[in-house]
Design a protein around this motif. Structure first.
Motif, short mmCIF file in Angstrom:
data_model
loop_
_atom_site.label_atom_id
_atom_site.label_comp_id
_atom_site.label_asym_id
_atom_site.label_seq_id
_atom_site.Cartn_x
_atom_site.Cartn_y
_atom_site.Cartn_z
N MET A 1 0.84 -1.19 0.00
CA MET A 1 0.00 0.00 0.00
C MET A 1 0.89 1.25 0.00
N THR A 2 0.57 2.23 -0.81
CA THR A 2 1.25 3.52 -0.74
C THR A 2 0.28 4.54 -0.17
N VAL A 3 0.72 5.22 0.85
CA VAL A 3 -0.14 6.23 1.47
C VAL A 3 0.62 7.53 1.48
N THR A 4 -0.01 8.62 1.05
CA THR A 4 0.59 9.93 1.28
C THR A 4 -0.31 10.71 2.22
N THR A 30 -3.81 10.47 -0.16
CA THR A 30 -4.07 9.49 -1.23
C THR A 30 -3.69 8.13 -0.71
N LEU A 31 -4.32 7.11 -1.26
CA LEU A 31 -4.05 5.74 -0.85
C LEU A 31 -4.15 4.83 -2.06
N GLU A 32 -3.09 4.03 -2.27
CA GLU A 32 -3.12 3.11 -3.41
C GLU A 32 -2.79 1.71 -2.93
N VAL A 33 -3.62 0.75 -3.31
CA VAL A 33 -3.33 -0.64 -2.95
C VAL A 33 -2.40 -1.21 -4.01
N LEU A 34 -1.18 -1.59 -3.59
CA LEU A 34 -0.19 -2.10 -4.55
C LEU A 34 -0.42 -3.57 -4.85
#
Ligand code: ASP
Length: 528
Positions: A1-4, A30-34
């Motif tokens: 997961m990338t979280v900013t 922002t949140l992206e599931v890798l």
């Protein structure tokens, strides 16, 4: 997961003091599931739960097991020690030289793994049990100071904590004597202990001869963190009316005893299960005395006279609550039987809290003055107690063929807390002495000597320098530093005790075409 987002303090009342990040949180922008993750077969973040996970499951899902902080710590420590080792040897002027993994079969010690050659039908390489021969050849090649973190392979019936492939800190030096190796390895271990544990270990290490180690501790890798030493009663019982003792002595043997302090309450069952007892006394069981309520309880004391009893009291410092255990056999056997019992009793006393050993205590010891040879009764021949390249003590070379048991070897072992960390020797560098050892002492037929070791004997004819070396078991070393009893815990991808890799499911079958390419046919015996 990338979280900013912005890291900020948690609102009061929502802190979690149990986790390192328990005082902060991220205000997510922002949140992206890798990637998605299935439910894990076992938890990796709770050491208490993880401790009880079946090891086979851990090995099958090793990539998850490696995420556990304990495993990550072990591998980090391993890497740090490997680096410290390389830096140390570099400072000392050593060259790291890689030696081949595809070697040739020289079956002298453990069984080897064979690798069939496709290009040379019917011929095989063997995986090296150690770089022993190559490192000696490097000395002839003028390298002078070689080291390597070397992979070694032994196809042994695996014992509990062995691996078919393992790593050695291997080294060899020219123009040296035993003292040079002691100094070098003490310096290395000092550096390693400092790097890994921040500890200053005192040097030089104590030294003990093989004979003294056996006499006092019943083993050639004694744990000297506790006493319970073996005492010799051969003279006292030479004329004893107790025939088990006097008979063993008359047959050239020894009587030894030890005092397991405070173990008089051991049950008959415990005494009977003490290792090796059957071997020492046949059906008669292990001879013992329990000191309870001021009385010596034992089926054998009735045979002892007052002088014999007085000698026991004096040498073994017998007191109320003690358990005295005896062995009467040939010297080596008697020592080894009691040596095993000593360890067994110490384990019991430790679990009962009666023997306390500081976890930060490390008793280093050089074991020296080994006999060069040992006799194999079944095969009726001498074999090398270390390996066939070990040099005899110069003064003893004359006895090589006339009185082999008298010959001392220039071999040394480094031991810590009862664990053999490594061993090595000064080598034979004269081709004629090496040939005598192969052919006349070890009785290897001359044609086999030529086929297996001919190249070495030839190399030694071109001005081979005197040389010697040692190898330390790197996995064992790291396990000791990590305080884990199992070397599997310090190897990223270990095999089980049966030599299987449960993650990749190896060893595995191969296709018929692969066998054909190698001109091999497999015949598996039918199970009865
Ligand atoms: N090659 C030896 C071993 O593996 C060590 C040595 O003699 O240097 O035990």
């Amino acid at each position: 997961m990338t979280v900013t987002g912005v890291v900020r303090a948690r609102p009061s009342g929502t802190n979690n003091t149990k986790i390192p990040t328990g005082e902060v949180e991220i205000g997510v922008k922002t949140l992206e599931v890798l990637n998605m993750a299935d439910v894990l077969p076992f938890p990796v973040d709770d050491p208490e739960v993880a401790k009880n996970v079946n090891e086979e499951l851990r090995l099958q899902y090793r990539y998850l097991d490696l995420r556990r902080p304990e495993m990550a710590r072990n591998l980090r420590l391993r890497s740090k020690v490997a680096t410290a080792t390389r830096v140390y040897f570099d400072e000392q002027g050593f060259l790291e030289v890689e030696t081949p993994t595809l070697f040739k079969s020289t079956p002298e010690g453990a069984r080897e793994f064979l690798v069939p050659s496709r290009v040379h039908p019917g011929k095989f390489y063997a995986l090296p049990q150690s770089p022993q021969q190559f490192k000696q050849i490097l000395m002839v090649g003028g390298i002078e100071k070689y080291f390597q973190l070397a992979r070694c392979y032994r196809d042994e019936d695996l014992r509990a904590d062995r691996q078919p492939e393992f790593t050695q800190v291997d080294l060899e030096m020219s123009f040296i004597e035993r003292e040079d190796i002691y100094l070098l390895i003490e310096g290395l271990l000092k550096r390693v202990w400092k790097t890994a544990l921040g500890m200053d270990i005192p040097t030089p290490f104590k030294r003990i001869s093989f004979e003294e180690a056996l006499n006092r501790y019943g083993i050639d890798k004694p744990d000297t963190r506790y006493g319970m030493e073996l005492m010799d009663f051969t003279e006292e019982f030479r004329k004893s009316t107790f025939k088990v003792f006097s008979g063993a002595i008359a047959a050239g043997g020894s009587v030894k005893a030890l005092n397991a302090k405070g173990m008089a309450d051991a049950t008959q069952g415990q005494i009977e299960t003490m290792p090796e007892n059957a071997k020492s006394f046949g059906a008669k069981g292990l001879a013992y005395i329990k000191v309870e309520n001021g009385e010596w309880k034992s089926p054998i004391v009735k045979f002892f006279n007052e002088t014999e009893k007085a000698a026991l009291i004096e040498k073994l410092k017998i007191e109320e609550g003690d358990l005295i255990l005896f062995a009467a056999d040939q010297w080596l056997n008697a020592c080894e039987i009691l040596g095993k019992i000593r360890i067994y009793c110490a384990d019991i006393l430790r679990t009962r809290g009666k023997l306390v050993i500081e976890p930060s205590r490390f008793d280093f010891l050089w074991v020296v003055d080994f006999p060069l040879l040992a006799f194999d009764k079944e095969q009726n021949r001498w074999y090398s107690s270390h390996h066939p390249f070990t040099a005899p003590v110069a003064d003893d070379i004359q006895f090589l063929t006339s009185d082999p048991k008298k010959v001392r070897g220039q071999h040394y072992d480094i031991v810590v807390n009862g664990v053999e960390l490594g061993g090595g020797s000064i080598r034979i560098h004269q081709p004629e002495v090496q040939k005598i050892v192969f052919e006349q002492v070890l009785q290897i037929p001359p044609d086999l000597v030529k086929a297996r070791f001919g190249y070495m004997l030839e190399a030694f004819r071109y001005g081979a320098p005197p040389h010697g070396g040692i190898a330390l078991g790197f996995d064992r070393l790291i396990a000791i530093l990590c305080g884990t009893p199992s070397i599997r815990d310090v190897i990223a991808f270990p095999k089980t005790a049966k030599g299987a890799d449960l993650m990749t499911d190896s060893p595995a079958g191969v296709e018929a075409r692969q066998l054909r390419d190698l001109y091999l046919e497999v015949k598996i015996p039918k199970k009865e």
